[in-house]
Structure formats: C-alpha cells, structure tokens
Design a protein around this motif. Structure first.
Motif: not given
Length: 202
Positions: A61-64, A96, A98-99, A143, A187
């Motif tokens: 979820g953070a790879r956005r 960023h 993502g989350s 994020p 992404a």
C-alpha cells in the motif's frame, strides 16, 4: 505506555518487545521507536511506522506515487532532445500517494531500504538500455507528502559511452533500493520521450 523512546536503530530487544521503528538514524546508529500502546496505534493508523524488521520492503500500500514534471519541456516531436553523451536535469514533483509506511530518504538511512527516484532508459522496441541513474528524494516522506527532485538524464549507456542517435523512452520511477520498483506494483512511472541526435537543439 505507548511513548516514543530513542534506542539503537537495529535494536533486537525493542523489536522483540513489540516496539516499532519510527525514525531511523543509521549514521548515528540510533532511532526513535514507538512502544506498544496508544502512540504506536496512532502512528500505525497514520502510516508513520516503518515496516517490521526494517530495513524491509515497505508494504504494498505504500508503493504508490504520483510523478509529474515540474517544468514541462518544449519540443515539436519529442519531450526532450539531447546530443549523444550530453546531460541535462529535469525537475520532477513526486507525491507519496500510498499508505501504511513512510519512505526513508538518503539523509537518515543507508542501503538497503532507502527510497529514491530511479531512471530507466528503453529503446522503442522495449530493450533496456540502462537503469542505474538515481536521484535522492532529499526529504523523509510520509503519506501525502510532496517534494520536487532534480533528476539527471544523460544520453550514455551503462559503460558511459554516448548513445547512438534515435528515440528513447525514459521512465522516472520510485524505487526502494534492494526491494522493488514501484511501477511493478502498479504505480505508473513518469514517461519521457528523449530524442538523441547530433547537434541537438536546446
């Protein structure tokens, strides 16, 4: 309970006690940890904790990311023009989107695990030309954070030899060193078209 404490950035004891690393400082071998409790839960909900066992891959979820040109270049039939062997820089805005985790910058951590912008050159036939150019983010990113990065572009191959004239596709992507290119998780990178030609106009 749930307080923030300073301890070794790679503390097995704190990790075993359920603490999570919040801010690492690899150069001084220290970090800020959140002990189990309300503070840790609040930081987890805000996506401000690093992955368990860091350095480790940030969660999916953070790879956005959203990547855009800060200053769009002009050109009739290509985004950019470069002479073989020439170099330039483009200003890129990265967000960023993502989350679940922050992105660690070069100023607070060494490899692996640091997040940077990476540049990959391709021929129009899909052949990889080079993927070794990096640009540091220059800031720790949670994020929602946005920053501007100057990304180097150089019309040379992996051995430093000038690229032959032609049209190239250049992707500016986010990469967590040692783990993943974010485009592999869906992404989209920023794609530029670079025309390499003798006596390129500026």
């Amino acid at each position: 309970r749930g307080a923030l404490v300073v301890g070794p950035s790679g503390s097995a004891e704190l990790a075993a006690a359920g603490a999570r690393l919040v801010l690492p400082d690899d150069r001084n071998a220290q970090g800020v940890w959140a002990l189990p409790g309300p503070s840790l839960e609040a930081l987890r909900d805000a996506g401000a904790l690093l992955p368990e066992g860091f350095p480790a891959a940030v969660p999916e979820g953070a790879r956005r990311a959203e990547i855009d040109l800060a200053d769009a270049p002009s050109g009739d039939d290509a985004d950019l023009e470069l002479a073989p062997g020439a170099a330039t820089r483009v200003a890129v805005e990265v967000t960023h989107t993502g989350s679940g985790s922050a992105w660690v910058d070069d100023g607070s951590w060494a490899l692996p695990g640091v997040v940077r912008l990476g540049v990959r050159w391709w021929t129009t036939n899909g052949e990889m030309v080079r993927d070794d150019t990096r640009a540091p983010l220059g800031a720790w990113m949670w994020p929602g954070d946005r920053t501007t990065v100057d990304v180097p572009l150089e019309a040379v191959d992996r051995l430093g030899q000038p690229l032959p004239p032609g049209r190239y596709l250049v992707d500016v992507d986010v990469v967590q060193e040692g783990f993943a290119w974010f485009s592999a998780e869906g992404a989209p990178p920023l794609r530029l078209v670079v025309e390499v030609r003798e006596r390129a106009g500026r």
